[in-house]
Structure formats: structure tokens, C-alpha cells
Design an enzyme around this catalytic site. Structure first.
Site, PDB file in Angstrom:
ATOM      1  N   HIS A  64       8.496   6.653  10.594  1.00 15.92           N
ATOM      2  CA  HIS A  64       8.925   5.638   9.632  1.00 15.92           C
ATOM      3  C   HIS A  64       9.756   4.623  10.403  1.00 15.92           C
ATOM      4  O   HIS A  64      10.933   4.375  10.098  1.00 15.92           O
ATOM      5  CB  HIS A  64       9.708   6.265   8.475  1.00 15.92           C
ATOM      6  CG  HIS A  64       9.209   5.824   7.142  1.00 15.92           C
ATOM      7  ND1 HIS A  64      10.031   5.504   6.090  1.00 15.92           N
ATOM      8  CD2 HIS A  64       7.942   5.627   6.674  1.00 15.92           C
ATOM      9  CE1 HIS A  64       9.313   5.145   5.046  1.00 15.92           C
ATOM     10  NE2 HIS A  64       8.038   5.219   5.373  1.00 15.92           N
ATOM     11  N   HIS A 121      -2.299   1.930  10.664  1.00 21.62           N
ATOM     12  CA  HIS A 121      -1.532   3.065  10.185  1.00 21.62           C
ATOM     13  C   HIS A 121      -2.417   4.075   9.459  1.00 21.62           C
ATOM     14  O   HIS A 121      -2.184   5.283   9.553  1.00 21.62           O
ATOM     15  CB  HIS A 121      -0.422   2.572   9.248  1.00 21.62           C
ATOM     16  CG  HIS A 121       0.527   3.635   8.815  1.00 21.62           C
ATOM     17  ND1 HIS A 121       1.500   4.138   9.646  1.00 21.62           N
ATOM     18  CD2 HIS A 121       0.652   4.294   7.635  1.00 21.62           C
ATOM     19  CE1 HIS A 121       2.193   5.062   9.003  1.00 21.62           C
ATOM     20  NE2 HIS A 121       1.702   5.176   7.789  1.00 21.62           N
TER      21      HIS A 121
END
EC number: 6.3.5.3
Length: 693
Positions: free
Chosen positions: A79, A33
Site C-alpha cells: 500500500h 496493479h
């Protein structure tokens, strides 16, 4: 946990074991990420520069010139994992995070877009996720006063155990006064302001780099942050006021990896010393790992000269925000954290930030079945089934939960793109992609995703300024997934070059798969596109206007909505030629057409229901299914009064717009059917009926 290989690499470099704080920093900052370790080489192939690009990838957001005195700041984030575990808070904090990326550049956020991807809507779990994700986005966006002006929603079984929540935010700033996220000089102070730090969101960056499973859902709930939009609104105003002073030297929001991520990345040009004891806390007894890695929301970090610390504090206090001077920039290229009088972290900053070893993963081309089985059923029944598919149906149930007109810039959110007025010109926004087609031909249809968004802009007379993306894929450890990702990025980049639309930023979200459902998502390289054009609303034609189909139709039913409702299969579309789109765009901008929409999901029947639901049309073609439902790109349905406007285009006149409530009468070859207004309305309101009753 760090992999054995990473741990061995790090300890060999340092010549010692890691402290708990150091291990936590590496686990998060070296996660996929944060580090893009398996995608870095592929991302380098994207075109990132252009005449209007002031600041490209690498900061919290990109800066692109809109006019002589105005720049656009744009970013895109995902998200996904948090929104499965806790859909309302996961989606809400996704909005909060991308908005802070924009304000950290000294910009004021003015618009949001939300491309969303869910499983089958006939499943109760999907309805629950859908309801609460939309509620989280609407609730947060409405409270902070930033309108959601565009979105996309896709429903496919591959997202059943792993929905995707992607968010784009756009802001405005003076092109000569934006902030960046890299510190400027040793001796300057680091000031943290906003919400107090708690234990929520611990390990969020590493959590976002893992797949989901039923057993992990409850355990991972602590990795989901809890947002407070009212504090975010205060944070927006405080940060903008601080930026206006000209005293903020650099700024970064606290997102993935919390304070450790923000402060180490911010200080990577020099070094930093952080005193964790000085951080204002929400909970007692927090240890150094919790303070440094918590992903509590609504926090910002700024660099200022020592003499300006009090000024920043006074502005924070004006907005009832807490603040702390938590450290300083140092000349030595090290990242040092002190806690309770001890040094709990002392690392070479370039090893922690950007020192992740290159990751070369194997790739294998994926073979797909493009066999076609002609679907059974009457043409009218198939048309209604396509119109009722939730990808095509009206999104009114979503739209009515968002405030589109706050800030008073919104001109139109109807149909193909969102339009905001910025001075004498329009900012025009579009987002999304077609994962079903990308799964069949990743290169061609990732390129078509860029084309489709540009076509949406063209229907409002606008041209693209830039692109951001969110590359959502399953585990890159699967060679076929890595190949899909690489091909998608190459296709996206090539079409971006063709359209002169540089890719100025984005996000990578991998490991989107679910043990619970035994699924991995279809390749989903979502596009967010920002364009500029004349200030105009999307217009519907009037009774008596004629309709023309522009462009050539091919037998491209693979990955189509007809395929989704019947399982017919077939070939996916090839990469589109932008030439037709440019001609249509110029005609719209010149007011030579009374309406225009491009053909994409649902094919011609969906375009007719959108542009001219009251019309009589006759369509040439040997195969009615291809004529009505093919999703060949590079085609437009346009309405006009004077056929001379279409000179130079490849087109066929297909009908005439009727009076309101005439309904749609379609003749294809030897077959004719009619759709009444009530039938069209019932099909198009399928989402509303499912979610309300």
C-alpha cells in the site's frame, strides 16, 4: 485514463465505444496493479509448486499444509502510494486489505509482518511518514486482534518521495475446508456484506499504477481508502462463521477495483449479472461508476445457493453488518451491470479479466560503480556509527506500539524471527530484503534476500515452508528498471528452488518514483517467509559461553551499512551457499548451541552487539574493516559450551561471553577498542531518541 492503444484494442474487439462504467472497469482491471501486464512473463519463471502447497498463486491467498489437520493461509500486499499521500489511513487499510485476503479463504488471521522502507530519518517529512505509518499499522492490527510479530525497517534516500509499506498476513484453516474465489455454478447468488459503499478509494487500482508528484498529492487524496478496524473485526467473525456453515461456495474481498474487480474476477469461470442499485450505500446520489469502482473498506462478496441467501443475511445481521443480494452467476460468459433499469456494462468476461494484451518492455543491463574508497576514522567511531544506523539500531520504538501477544500464540518476537505456537510445532516468520545490495547486483542479492530470511529461520531451528513476495520497483518503462526487476525475480526464484521454498503468492508494485524529489526507489523485492520448526525462543548466551564465527568472510562492503554511513562503496556479496545454514539450523534444533544469529546488515559488529554485547573477542583478518563490517552472507555468530558441536563446520573461535555490563572488547589484528554498555545502548536507541524527542 485508458491509453490510446488499450482503448483502440478494446473498441476493435467489441466493435463499439465503451460506456462510462465499462471504461472505468477496464482502466482499473487492466492497470498494472491488477493485471501484472508487464511482469506476467517474468513471474512465470518462479517455482510455485511443492509437496506442501495445496493452493498456489492465483487466488486471494495461498494455502500450504502445516500438519495433517492444519493449513497455513498466507498473502502479501503493498500500500505504497496511499501511504505517502495519507500515511495513517494508507498503512491501516493496507493491513485491512491483506487480512481480508486471508479471511476470504475461510481462514482466521493469526499474525502480521510489516517490511517498511522510508527515506532518510533526519528529514522531517520522513519522520512524519514513519510515525503515522507505524501508528496506522499498530492501530488497525491492535483493534482487530491480529498480532504484528515480525517486521523490517530500511531507511535510504531513494525512498524519500515514495515510501514502501508492505504487509504479510498469515492465517490458519482446516486443509479440507478452505474457500476459493471462483464461482461454482450458474444460478447461485452473490451476496455483499460489511461496510456500506461510499466514494472513498475511487480509482485506487489505477492510482497504485502511477508515479507520485507534488502536484498530484492533494488531488489523489480521494484515492486513499478510510478504514474502520472495528467493522473489520466484525467482518472477520462473520466471514469465519459463514465459512463454518459449509454453505459458502466462493468468496472474495473487495479490494483493488472495488465491486467491479471482485465480482468480475470471481465470476470469470462463468459470468455474472450485477444490479448496482441493490448495493447498500453510505452516500446518496452515487452513480454506477462510483458504486462499482469505489474501494470502500471492510466489504466481502460471497457466492451461495439461492436457498442460503437468508442464512448469510442472518449471520451478517448478528454482527451488525449490512448486506445485500446484488446479483447472480450466469452461464453466459459475460459481465453485465444494471443500474436504474439500464444495462450500463455488458462485456465478455474473459476480455475484462485476463484479456490484457501482453506487454514486452525493453531492458538494458544497469552498470554500477563498485569502486572502493577506504573510509577514514577510528575503528570504534565507525563501529558506533554502524550500530546507530536506523537499519541496525533497536526497533523498540516501533515494537512497543504493536500488540504481539493477542490470541496467545506468540512465543517470541525477539531478534531474528517471530515464533508462534501451533499445536506441537512452531510457525516461524521472517521478512525483508537489502535494497542497497540488490541495486548493485540484482540477481545475486535478490537470491540472498531469500537466503537471509531462511537464515533467520535457521537461527531458531526452523526450515522454510514457502515464500510470498512484494516486487517493488520504479517505472518498468525505464529499460534499466525492467532489467533489475527481471534479474531480481530470476535470482529470487533460483534460491527458492535451492531451498525448496516455493513462491506461493505475492504482489507487484511498480512506478515507485517521485517527481517531487527526483528519485526512484532502489529495487526492493521484499520477501515474506513462513517456516516450521520446534517451539523455542531465541536465546542469548550465558557468561562463560564461547563464541565462534561460522563461514568465510569476503571483502563485501558494497551496499553495506558501513557504505551507507561512509559512502565507501565496494563490491556486493555473491550468492550464498545454503550448506552452512543447514548445519547451523540442525545444531540449533538439537540444542547444541546456546545462541545463534546470522551475519547480515552491519556485519560482525552488529551481530556481536545483538548476540553478545558483553564479550571479549579477538578476530583474525588482514583488514579490520572487512573483518568487522563485511556483509558476506553464509556466516553465523554462534555461542556454545562444547566445541565438539561445531565439528564439520568452517569456523573460528573469536571470544568468550562476559558478565552482564562488562561491555564489548574487540581486538582486530593490531587494533583494540572497547564499547561500554552505555555506548552500545546510546547507539542502538538512535530511532527511539529521534522519534521521542
Amino acid at each position: 485514463m485508458l491509453s490510446a492503444d488499450d482503448l483502440g484494442f478494446i473498441t476493435e474487439k467489441l466493435g463499439r465505444d465503451l460506456t462510462d462504467v465499462e471504461a472505468a472497469c477496464f482502466e482499473n482491471l487492466w492497470s498494472e496493479h491488477c493485471s501484472y501486464r508487464s511482469t506476467r512473463s517474468v513471474l512465470k519463471t518462479l517455482p510455485t509448486e511443492g509437496e506442501d502447497v495445496i493452493l498456489g498463486p492465483g487466488d486471494d491467498a495461498a494455502v500450504v499444509r502445516f500438519s495433517d489437520d492444519l493449513a497455513i493461509v498466507v498473502g502479501m500486499e503493498s500500500h505504497n502510494h496511499p501511504s505517502y499521500v495519507d500515511p495513517h489511513d494508507g498503512a491501516a487499510t493496507g493491513v485491512g486489505g491483506i487480512v481480508r485476503d486471508i479471511i476470504s479463504m475461510g481462514a482466521r488471521p493469526i499474525a502480521l509482518m510489516d517490511p517498511l522502507y522510508f527515506g532518510s530519518l533526519d528529514q522531517e517529512k520522513t519522520k512524519y511518514l514513519f510515525e503515522h505509518v507505524v501508528g496506522g499499522i499498530g492501530g488497525y492490527g491492535n483493534c482487530i486482534g491480529v498480532p504484528v510479530v515480525r517486521g523490517e525497517t530500511v531507511f535510504d534516500p531513494s525512498y524519500q518521495g515514495n515510501p514502501l509499506v508492505n504487509v504479510v498476513c498469515v492465517g490458519v484453516v482446516d486443509p479440507d475446508r478452505f474457500l476459493t474465489a471462483r464461482v461454482k455454478a450458474p444460478g447461485n447468488r452473490l451476496v455483499l456484506f460489511g461496510s456500506s459503499t461510499g466514494r472513498d478509494g475511487l480509482g485506487g487500482a489505477s492510482f497504485a499504477s502511477r508515479d507520485l508528484s507534488e502536484d498530484s498529492e492533494a488531488a489523489e487524496r480521494t484515492s486513499v481508502q478510510i478504514g474502520d478496524p472495528y467493522t473489520e473485526k466484525l467482518l472477520i467473525e462473520a466471514t469465519c462463521e459463514m465459512a463454518e456453515t459449509g454453505k459458502v461456495l466462493s468468496c472474495r474481498d473487495l479490494g483493488a477495483a472495488g465491486l467491479a474487480g471482485a465480482s468480475s474476477e470471481m465470476a470469470s469461470t462463468f459470468g455474472a449479472r450485477i444490479v448496482a442499485d441493490r448495493v447498500h450505500l453510505r452516500e446518496e446520489g452515487m452513480n454506477a461508476v462510483e458504486i462499482m469502482l469505489a474501494e470502500s473498506q471492510e466489504r466481502m462478496l460471497v457466492e451461495v445457493a439461492p436457498e442460503d441467501v437468508a442464512l448469510m443475511g442472518s449471520i451478517a445481521e448478528k454482527y451488525d453488518l449490512r448486506w445485500s443480494e446484488i446479483g447472480e452467476v450466469i452461464a453466459e460468459p459475460r459481465y453485465i451491470v444494471e443500474f436504474e433499469g439500464d444495462v450500463v456494462c455488458d462485456l465478455p468476461v474473459d476480455l475484462l479479466v485476463g484479456g490484457t494484451p501482453a506487454c514486452a518492455l525493453p531492458k538494458t543491463p544497469k552498470t554500477v560503480d563498485t569502486a572502493y574508497t577506504r573510509p577514514e576514522g577510528a575503528l570504534k567511531d565507525l563501529a558506533l556509527a554502524v550500530l546507530a544506523h536506523p537499519d541496525v539500531a533497536s526497533k523498540e520504538w516501533i515494537v512497543e506500539q504493536y500488540d504481539h501477544h493477542v490470541q496467545l500464540r506468540t512465543v517470541s518476537t525477539d531478534h531474528d524471527a517471530g515464533v508462534l505456537r501451533l499445536g506441537d510445532a512452531a510457525l516461524v516468520l521472517s521478512c525483508g530484503c537489502n535494497p542497497r545490495q540488490i541495486a548493485l547486483a540484482p540477481y545475486e542479492n535478490a537470491a540472498n534476500a531469500v537466503y537471509e530470511n531462511a537464515a533467520n529461520l535457521a537461527c531458531l531451528g526452523a526450515r522454510p515452508l514457502c515464500i510470498v513476495n512484494c516486487l517493488n520497483f520504479a517505472s518498468p518503462l525505464h529499460p534499466e528498471v525492467y532489467w533489475e526487476m527481471e534479474q531480481s525475480v530470476l535470482g529470487l526464484g533460483d534460491m527458492a528452488r535451492t531451498l525448496d521454498a516455493p513462491v506461493v503468492g505475492g504482489n507487484v508494485s511498480l512506478y515507485n518514483e517521485s517527481d517531487e524529489f527526483g528519485t526512484e526507489i532502489k529495487p526492493t523485492p521484499t520477501i515474506g517467509m513462513v517456516g516450521k520448526g520446534p517451539v523455542r525462543r531465541w536465546t542469548a548466551p550465558e557468561a562463560g559461553d564461547r563464541l565462534a564465527l561460522v563461514g568465510s568472510t569476503g571483502e563485501h562492503l558494497g551496499g553495506s551499512i558501513l557504505d551507507a554511513v561512509t559512502g565507501c562503496g565496494g563490491a556486493a556479496p555473491p550468492k550464498a551457499d545454503p550448506a552452512v545454514m543447514e548445519q547451523v539450523r540442525d545444531l540449533v534444533a538439537a540444542d547444541a548451541l546456546t545462541g545463534a544469529t546470522d551475519l547480515s546488515k552491519g556485519g560482525l559488529i552488529a551481530a556481536l552487539a545483538k548476540l553478545a554485547p558483553d564479550a571479549a573477542v579477538t578476530i583474525a583478518g588482514d583488514d579490520p574493516l572487512v573483518a568487522l563490517f563485511s556483509e558476506t552472507y553464509g556466516r553465523f555468530l554462534v555461542a556454545f559450551k562444547d566445541e565438539a558441536a561445531l565439528e564439520g563446520l568452517e569456523y573460528q573461535v573469536v571470544g568468550t561471553v562476559g558478565a552482564k555490563d562488562d561491555g564489548l572488547r574487540v581486538t582486530v589484528g593490531a587494533e583494540t577498542f572497547a564499547l561500554s554498555p552505555a555506548e552500545i545502548e546510546e547507539a542502538r536507541t538512535s530511532i527511539t531518541r529521534l522519534m521521542r524527542f
